[in-house]
Design an enzyme around this catalytic site. Structure first.
Site, mmCIF file in Angstrom:
data_model
loop_
_atom_site.group_PDB
_atom_site.id
_atom_site.type_symbol
_atom_site.label_atom_id
_atom_site.label_comp_id
_atom_site.label_asym_id
_atom_site.label_seq_id
_atom_site.Cartn_x
_atom_site.Cartn_y
_atom_site.Cartn_z
ATOM 1 N N ILE A 80 0.835 -1.193 0.000
ATOM 2 C CA ILE A 80 0.000 0.000 0.000
ATOM 3 C C ILE A 80 0.874 1.249 0.000
ATOM 4 O O ILE A 80 1.666 1.474 0.914
ATOM 5 C CB ILE A 80 -0.940 0.016 1.214
ATOM 6 C CG1 ILE A 80 -1.790 -1.257 1.244
ATOM 7 C CG2 ILE A 80 -1.821 1.260 1.173
ATOM 8 C CD1 ILE A 80 -2.612 -1.497 -0.016
ATOM 9 N N LYS A 81 0.700 2.046 -1.038
ATOM 10 C CA LYS A 81 1.460 3.270 -1.197
ATOM 11 C C LYS A 81 0.731 4.399 -0.465
ATOM 12 O O LYS A 81 -0.437 4.683 -0.757
ATOM 13 C CB LYS A 81 1.603 3.586 -2.683
ATOM 14 C CG LYS A 81 2.809 4.410 -3.058
ATOM 15 C CD LYS A 81 2.936 4.449 -4.583
ATOM 16 C CE LYS A 81 4.159 5.219 -5.014
ATOM 17 N NZ LYS A 81 4.233 5.317 -6.492
ATOM 18 N N ILE A 82 1.437 5.037 0.468
ATOM 19 C CA ILE A 82 0.832 6.046 1.337
ATOM 20 C C ILE A 82 1.649 7.328 1.262
ATOM 21 O O ILE A 82 2.876 7.292 1.370
ATOM 22 C CB ILE A 82 0.775 5.541 2.798
ATOM 23 C CG1 ILE A 82 -0.101 4.281 2.881
ATOM 24 C CG2 ILE A 82 0.261 6.619 3.733
ATOM 25 C CD1 ILE A 82 -0.178 3.673 4.266
#
Length: 212
Positions: A80-82
């Site tokens: 998950i890119k945050i």
């Protein structure tokens, strides 16, 4: 150093899959593909057996975490890119506690990289090219982050992002970045050198003469 491809173009991913350890995407790249987000991410996961970064779009930590749980359920390799904002770091902590892999993105300073590591990010992405664009030294930032992470044994892996040319790849490898995520156009350049072309032509010419 591992190589990721920075794209949502499935054709390009198939082209370079033999040298890829992962793929990074973002909302802009997904939009350019003209396809459904989930469909694209799942197809990428079927091509490359490695970390596949897919970005959340919520603006608050609870919303980011909710999206992270949904997206990460699609495939075991999804990361998950945050974004590197306060709410993003809160979401990274929540994901870390839940065993969800994360990639903190849009990092432009050592303090931001430190926060990502402390929050338990699996990966952290400093954007070299964008720093160079405003007169700062992106490779120097990577060197400083490598030093800080090494001092404290942080397991967070450094993904050198916003790579603009072969020199960036070389310098990041020398600096100790774990990964470089590279756009397809640049990946093609890594294969090429004019002396290689000259050498191949010479060998083929010699072979043709030898057969006569």
């Amino acid at each position: 150093m591992k190589l990721f491809l920075d794209t949502a173009d499935v054709g390009e991913i198939k082209r370079y899959a033999h040298v890829l350890s992962g793929v990074t995407t973002n909302p802009t790249l997904i939009m350019k593909s003209g396809r459904d987000f989930k469909e694209v991410v799942n197809e990428i996961c079927s091509i490359v057996d490695g970390p596949i970064s897919a970005e959340v779009t919520a603006e608050d930590a609870v919303g980011m975490f909710r999206e992270a749980k949904e997206i990460s359920s699609w495939h075991k390799n999804i990361v998950i890119k945050i974004p590197m904002v306060e709410e993003g770091i809160k979401a990274t902590c929540l994901c870390s506690d839940a065993g969800i892999k994360t990639n903190v993105t849009l990092v432009f300073s050592v303090p931001q990289a430190l926060l990502a590591a402390v929050a338990g990010a699996t990966f952290m992405s400093p954007f070299l090219g964008r720093l160079d664009d405003v007169g700062q030294d992106g490779v120097y930032l990577v060197k400083e982050i490598v030093k800080v992470y090494g001092n404290y044994g942080f397991p967070t892996e450094i993904i050198a992002a916003s790579i603009r040319g072969p020199t960036h790849v070389i310098e990041c490898a020398k600096a100790g970045a774990h990964i470089a995520t590279i756009p397809p156009k640049l990946m093609a350049q890594l294969y090429n050198h004019p002396l290689t072309d000259i050498g191949i032509k010479q060998f083929m010419d010699d072979w043709e003469r030898a057969k006569k």
